[in-house]
Design an enzyme around this catalytic site. Structure first.
Site, mmCIF file in Angstrom:
data_model
loop_
_atom_site.group_PDB
_atom_site.id
_atom_site.type_symbol
_atom_site.label_atom_id
_atom_site.label_comp_id
_atom_site.label_asym_id
_atom_site.label_seq_id
_atom_site.Cartn_x
_atom_site.Cartn_y
_atom_site.Cartn_z
ATOM 1 N NE ARG A 5 38.563 77.567 63.461
ATOM 2 C CZ ARG A 5 37.454 77.122 64.044
ATOM 3 N NH1 ARG A 5 36.387 77.875 64.096
ATOM 4 N NH2 ARG A 5 37.433 75.927 64.588
ATOM 5 N NE ARG A 16 32.655 68.570 70.070
ATOM 6 C CZ ARG A 16 33.170 69.781 69.832
ATOM 7 N NH1 ARG A 16 32.946 70.772 70.687
ATOM 8 N NH2 ARG A 16 33.931 70.007 68.784
HETATM 9 P P1 AMP Z 1 34.194 74.564 65.019
HETATM 10 O O1 AMP Z 1 32.787 74.119 65.195
HETATM 11 O O2 AMP Z 1 34.379 75.993 65.481
HETATM 12 O O3 AMP Z 1 35.196 73.623 65.605
HETATM 13 O O4 AMP Z 1 34.464 74.622 63.446
HETATM 14 C C1 AMP Z 1 34.401 73.447 62.649
HETATM 15 C C2 AMP Z 1 34.997 73.699 61.275
HETATM 16 O O5 AMP Z 1 34.281 74.743 60.600
HETATM 17 C C3 AMP Z 1 36.443 74.151 61.245
HETATM 18 O O6 AMP Z 1 37.348 73.061 61.382
HETATM 19 C C4 AMP Z 1 36.513 74.792 59.868
HETATM 20 O O7 AMP Z 1 36.552 73.806 58.833
HETATM 21 C C5 AMP Z 1 35.164 75.492 59.782
HETATM 22 N N1 AMP Z 1 35.254 76.871 60.349
HETATM 23 C C6 AMP Z 1 34.618 77.355 61.433
HETATM 24 N N2 AMP Z 1 34.953 78.646 61.665
HETATM 25 C C7 AMP Z 1 35.822 78.981 60.715
HETATM 26 C C8 AMP Z 1 36.569 80.136 60.427
HETATM 27 N N3 AMP Z 1 36.454 81.259 61.188
HETATM 28 N N4 AMP Z 1 37.382 80.146 59.351
HETATM 29 C C9 AMP Z 1 37.514 79.050 58.577
HETATM 30 N N5 AMP Z 1 36.882 77.896 58.806
HETATM 31 C C10 AMP Z 1 36.035 77.850 59.854
#
Ligand code: AMP
Length: 370
Positions: A269, A308
């Protein structure tokens, strides 16, 4: 230095330019010593030798002459077995000390041809100096007077050597590598459908799906140290710090030593995460094959996330401010990854609006082409 792709094959760094330089220096020293007061004529075997000869000659401390012959025995990766003389020597070699400069000797077919060409010339002495030598495949009973580096039977490129005409300009040596894995970065803003598509694709391609968001949520649920650390960031829709996320991702990959490949969902990310992932995979002789991106307009994303949020139980899905903050994080830190992969010709966008199956179809077409 990292793995590169030329035509259809991948090559990874093998012999550094410093190592090559030291080797050429050592050969020059040895040959100059043996030549004593003679003025040798160095004959390069084109095309592969041109950089070696140029470097060699500039280091040679005394008078010398240079000429070239052109022979060919390679067709792609395999030695064809027959060697054709294309351009012969047009200097009088009578009574001269002739030293052949070869970039690489493997089967010895080219070397045999060289001996055949020069045996009728009334030279004073004929010596062979090869930069690289593959002892395991050398089949001839012919003398080789100077050897730079002996290497195993692996296809190498760089420093003048090519794979179907590419790679000669690399300043160090790379060797061919076969990737055992297919590694995909599934990309797109929050709500683009990465999780849904990853579930479909992992079945279809027999890949391991790593969703960093899911791993964090699992840790939060189980109240682990990692979970406690990540929770405050996630609840606000901020990114968890890189050190924490990168370490966690590497642990997840290590848990699957027999994987055929990975679908990375929600990772990388940030640019630092992308660089860390490249370095980590590179150490394993693997690469990211491509970033496959779901492209969806932002308004539709907000709608999907709020919908969702009604059932997912995720606090970051239920509040429009938090959702907007996640987009802000995406647009300021994550969207630049498109360029990062695009610069490596690894970015592939797909329309993420439509039925789940149609979108899977679009993504599959991309993955099949990687
Ligand atoms: P997601 O389920 O992919 O939408 O991720 C939810 C949350 O997890 C994000 O908003 C971040 O707070 C954290 N997160 C997930 N992947 C990452 C990443 N690669 N780097 C930093 N934070 C992450």
């Amino acid at each position: 230095m990292s793995t590169i792709k030329l035509h259809d094959k991948y090559f990874k760094p093998y012999i550094s330019k410093e190592k090559i330089e030291q080797t050429v220096q050592r050969m020059v020293k040895e040959i100059a010593k043996d030549c004593k007061d003679e003025t040798p004529i160095f004959i390069g075997i084109l095309n592969g030798c041109f950089i070696y000869v140029a470097d060699f000659i500039r280091l040679y401390p005394k008078n010398c002459e240079v000429s070239f012959v052109k022979l060919a025995s390679y067709n792609g990766l395999e030695s064809t077995g027959k060697v054709n003389e294309l351009v012969g020597v047009n200097v009088d070699l009578t009574d001269r000390t002739v030293i052949i400069l070869e970039d690489i000797i493997d089967t010895g077919n080219t070397l045999q041809k060289i001996y055949d060409i020069f045996k009728n010339q009334k030279v004073k002495s004929l010596k062979i100096a090869t930069l690289f030598f593959k002892p395991d495949v050398f089949t001839k009973a012919l003398p080789i007077d100077y050897i730079g580096l002996s290497i195993p039977d692996e296809f190498i490129i760089g420093y003048g050597l090519d794979y179907n005409d590419l790679g000669r300009n690399l300043d160090s040596i790379y060797k061919i590598t076969t990737h055992k894995m297919t590694n995909i970065v599934l990309f797109g803003p929050p709500g683009a459908g990465k999780g849904t598509q990853a579930t479909k694709l992992k079945e279809k391609y027999n890949l391991v799906h790593i969703s960093t968001g899911d791993v964090f949520r699992f840790n939060i649920k189980n109240e682990t140290e990692l979970g406690k650390l990540a929770k405050s960031y996630m609840d606000k829709g901020d990114l968890v710090p890189d050190e924490v996320t990168i370490k966690m991702l590497e642990d997840e990959v290590e848990k699957n030593p027999n994987a055929k490949g990975f679908i990375f969902d929600g990772f990388p990310r940030t640019i630092d995460q992308a660089k860390a992932l490249d370095a980590f995979l590179n150490e394993k002789g693997e690469i990211i094959n491509g970033m496959v991106a779901l492209e969806v307009p932002e308004d539709l994303l907000v709608e999907r996330l709020l919908e969702r949020g009604k059932t997912s139980g995720r606090p970051d899905d239920q509040d429009e401010d938090k959702i907007r903050n996640r987009f802000n994080e995406y647009n300021t830190k994550t969207a630049v990854l498109k360029d990062y992969y695009d610069n490596q010709n690894k970015y592939f966008g797909a329309n993420g609006v439509g039925s789940i199956d149609d979108i899977t179809e679009r993504l599959s077409t991309i993955i099949d082409s990687l």
